[in-house]
Design an enzyme around this catalytic site. Structure first.
Site, PDB file in Angstrom:
ATOM      1  CB  SER A  15      -1.063   0.091   1.499  1.00  0.00           C
ATOM      2  OG  SER A  15      -0.359  -0.080   2.703  1.00  0.00           O
ATOM      3  NE  ARG A  46      14.300 -12.336   4.910  1.00  0.00           N
ATOM      4  CZ  ARG A  46      13.977 -13.282   5.985  1.00  0.00           C
ATOM      5  NH1 ARG A  46      12.680 -13.325   6.223  1.00  0.00           N
ATOM      6  NH2 ARG A  46      15.078 -14.042   5.188  1.00  0.00           N
ATOM      7  CG  HIS A 105      10.212   1.447  12.276  1.00  0.00           C
ATOM      8  ND1 HIS A 105       9.998   0.317  11.931  1.00  0.00           N
ATOM      9  CD2 HIS A 105      10.042   1.736  13.232  1.00  0.00           C
ATOM     10  CE1 HIS A 105       9.892  -0.361  13.122  1.00  0.00           C
ATOM     11  NE2 HIS A 105       9.636   0.214  14.259  1.00  0.00           N
ATOM     12  CD  GLU A 118       2.879   3.150   7.877  1.00  0.00           C
ATOM     13  OE1 GLU A 118       2.993   2.463   6.567  1.00  0.00           O
ATOM     14  OE2 GLU A 118       2.214   2.289   8.817  1.00  0.00           O
TER      15      GLU A 118
HETATM   16  N1  LIG Z   1      19.895  -3.702   8.236  1.00  0.00           N
HETATM   17  C1  LIG Z   1      18.464  -2.961   8.391  1.00  0.00           C
HETATM   18  N2  LIG Z   1      17.530  -3.611   7.089  1.00  0.00           N
HETATM   19  C2  LIG Z   1      16.404  -3.354   7.081  1.00  0.00           C
HETATM   20  C3  LIG Z   1      15.459  -2.173   7.966  1.00  0.00           C
HETATM   21  C4  LIG Z   1      16.833  -1.584   8.420  1.00  0.00           C
HETATM   22  O1  LIG Z   1      16.381   0.003   8.911  1.00  0.00           O
HETATM   23  N3  LIG Z   1      18.954  -1.638   8.694  1.00  0.00           N
HETATM   24  N4  LIG Z   1      14.758  -1.672   8.196  1.00  0.00           N
HETATM   25  C5  LIG Z   1      13.799  -3.063   8.102  1.00  0.00           C
HETATM   26  C6  LIG Z   1      12.489  -2.773   7.797  1.00  0.00           C
HETATM   27  N5  LIG Z   1      11.842  -3.229   8.954  1.00  0.00           N
HETATM   28  C7  LIG Z   1      11.582  -2.040   9.590  1.00  0.00           C
HETATM   29  O2  LIG Z   1      10.951  -1.446   9.756  1.00  0.00           O
HETATM   30  C8  LIG Z   1      12.154  -4.433   9.393  1.00  0.00           C
HETATM   31  C9  LIG Z   1      12.148  -5.786   8.906  1.00  0.00           C
HETATM   32  C10 LIG Z   1      11.906  -7.033   9.025  1.00  0.00           C
HETATM   33  C11 LIG Z   1      12.116  -7.417  10.708  1.00  0.00           C
HETATM   34  C12 LIG Z   1      12.089  -8.523  10.487  1.00  0.00           C
HETATM   35  O3  LIG Z   1      13.036  -9.065  11.604  1.00  0.00           O
HETATM   36  N6  LIG Z   1      12.298  -9.162   9.403  1.00  0.00           N
HETATM   37  C13 LIG Z   1      12.625 -11.095   9.659  1.00  0.00           C
HETATM   38  C14 LIG Z   1      11.191 -11.698   8.992  1.00  0.00           C
HETATM   39  C15 LIG Z   1       9.975 -11.503   9.212  1.00  0.00           C
HETATM   40  C16 LIG Z   1       9.208 -11.922   8.019  1.00  0.00           C
HETATM   41  O4  LIG Z   1       8.962 -12.635   6.782  1.00  0.00           O
HETATM   42  O5  LIG Z   1       8.178 -11.752   8.327  1.00  0.00           O
HETATM   43  C17 LIG Z   1      14.177 -11.189   9.847  1.00  0.00           C
HETATM   44  O6  LIG Z   1      14.064 -10.810   8.019  1.00  0.00           O
HETATM   45  O7  LIG Z   1      14.046 -12.026   9.551  1.00  0.00           O
HETATM   46  C18 LIG Z   1      12.482  -6.293  11.062  1.00  0.00           C
HETATM   47  C19 LIG Z   1      12.280  -4.939  10.601  1.00  0.00           C
HETATM   48  C20 LIG Z   1      14.105  -3.615   6.580  1.00  0.00           C
HETATM   49  N7  LIG Z   1      15.416  -4.075   6.990  1.00  0.00           N
HETATM   50  N1  LIG Z   2       9.305  -2.665   9.488  1.00  0.00           N
HETATM   51  C1  LIG Z   2       8.783  -2.736   8.258  1.00  0.00           C
HETATM   52  C2  LIG Z   2       6.912  -2.584   8.578  1.00  0.00           C
HETATM   53  O1  LIG Z   2       7.163  -3.463   9.264  1.00  0.00           O
HETATM   54  N2  LIG Z   2       7.187  -2.217   7.758  1.00  0.00           N
HETATM   55  C3  LIG Z   2       4.876  -2.083   7.691  1.00  0.00           C
HETATM   56  O2  LIG Z   2       4.534  -2.617   7.068  1.00  0.00           O
HETATM   57  C4  LIG Z   2       2.858  -1.783   6.827  1.00  0.00           C
HETATM   58  C5  LIG Z   2       2.724  -2.600   5.671  1.00  0.00           C
HETATM   59  O3  LIG Z   2       3.062  -1.655   4.733  1.00  0.00           O
HETATM   60  P1  LIG Z   2       2.448  -1.886   3.468  1.00  0.00           P
HETATM   61  O4  LIG Z   2       1.273  -2.200   2.981  1.00  0.00           O
HETATM   62  O5  LIG Z   2       3.311  -0.647   2.402  1.00  0.00           O
HETATM   63  O6  LIG Z   2       3.043  -3.336   2.450  1.00  0.00           O
HETATM   64  C6  LIG Z   2       2.873  -0.773   6.948  1.00  0.00           C
HETATM   65  O7  LIG Z   2       2.673   0.170   8.388  1.00  0.00           O
HETATM   66  C7  LIG Z   2       4.809  -0.918   7.027  1.00  0.00           C
HETATM   67  O8  LIG Z   2       4.889   0.388   7.631  1.00  0.00           O
END
Ligand SMILES: Nc1nc2c(c(=O)[nH]1)N[C@@H](CN(C=O)c1ccc(C(=O)N[C@@H](CCC(=O)O)C(=O)O)cc1)CN2
Ligand SMILES: NCC(=O)N[C@@H]1O[C@H](COP(=O)([O-])[O-])[C@@H](O)[C@H]1O
Length: 213
Positions: A13, A88, A106, A171
């Site tokens: 979105s 990821r 975020h 957002e």
């Molecule tokens: N090195 C960085 N990578 C990412 C960042 C960052 O600031 N530094 N921002 C994230 C976005 N994010 C929160 O905003 C976020 C995304 C994913 C995860 C997480 O724990 N992911 C898991 C898998 C979860 C899943 O597949 O549903 C993982 O990677 O093992 C935490 C925060 C994007 N990347």
């Molecule tokens: N850590 C990353 C994270 O949590 N992102 C969050 O995923 C939701 C779905 O986004 P989308 O509708 O754009 O796919 C949004 O609230 C975004 O901030």
């Protein structure tokens, strides 16, 4: 014309909001997902935006996934890489490769509630305000220089879904604005801080904090 690549993992979105808003001086060169079933891919394809899947489950580790992801991204020679619901954690090498041109949105008021499940954690913590943050991505999760934030109230009977929807609406307002500012060259990175520079009007000063979306 600058090139933007957007990374998604699901509905997309925020990607949709950026596409619909339009970014003067830039084109959305591609939308890339780590998940084959990401619904946002259909929206992008319907608008003749190149789409691609780099499935993280097809790689033995983060390093090889990130290398394949970067290879796909770089085919579009991006000036800016936009994480939009991309779920990821990226390796330090990947982040360094895109230093200064990799942003994320975020769903919390960073530095509060980094990581996942932010709305539930905000409700559990009893905070009275919550929101969203657009920031540059650094190797350390959710800690990069902040470009812009939006604040929403947390209401007494909020459910997680109601709070999430209130944040998501913000957002969709601030992410396109942040991308426009960056593409227009109005964001200056200074160490751990990002400064949004005023775009002077013919008749004076524009304060970006007050600028309408
Ligand atoms: N090195 C960085 N990578 C990412 C960042 C960052 O600031 N530094 N921002 C994230 C976005 N994010 C929160 O905003 C976020 C995304 C994913 C995860 C997480 O724990 N992911 C898991 C898998 C979860 C899943 O597949 O549903 C993982 O990677 O093992 C935490 C925060 C994007 N990347
Ligand atoms: N850590 C990353 C994270 O949590 N992102 C969050 O995923 C939701 C779905 O986004 P989308 O509708 O754009 O796919 C949004 O609230 C975004 O901030």
């Amino acid at each position: 014309m600058k090139s933007i690549v957007i990374l998604i993992s699901g509905r997309g979105s925020n990607m949709e909001a950026i596409v619909r808003a339009g970014i003067p001086g830039a084109r959305i060169a591609a939308v890339i997902s780590n998940r084959p079933g990401a619904e946002g891919l259909a929206f992008a394809a319907a608008r003749d935006i190149a789409t691609e899947v780099v499935d993280h489950t097809a790689y033995p580790d983060r390093e090889r996934f990130d290398a394949a992801l970067a290879e796909a991204i770089d085919r579009h020679t991006p000036d800016l890489v936009v994480l939009a619901g991309f779920m990821r954690v990226l390796t330090a090498d990947f982040v360094r490769h895109y230093a200064g041109r990799l942003i994320n949105i975020h769903p919390s008021l960073l530095p509060a509630f980094g990581g996942l499940h932010t709305h539930r954690r905000a409700l559990e913590a009893g905070v009275r305000v919550h929101g969203a943050t657009v920031h540059y991505v650094t190797p350390e999760l959710d800690c990069g220089p902040i470009v812009v934030q939006a604040v929403v109230p947390v209401l007494p009977d909020d459910t997680e879904a109601e709070l999430a929807a209130r944040v998501l609406a913000e957002e969709h307002r601030i992410y396109p604005q942040a991308v426009r500012w960056i593409i227009a060259g109005r964001v200056r990175l200074d160490g751990a801080r990002a400064e949004v520079l005023a775009a002077p009007e013919p008749n004076g000063f524009v304060n970006p904090a007050l600028e309408p979306a």
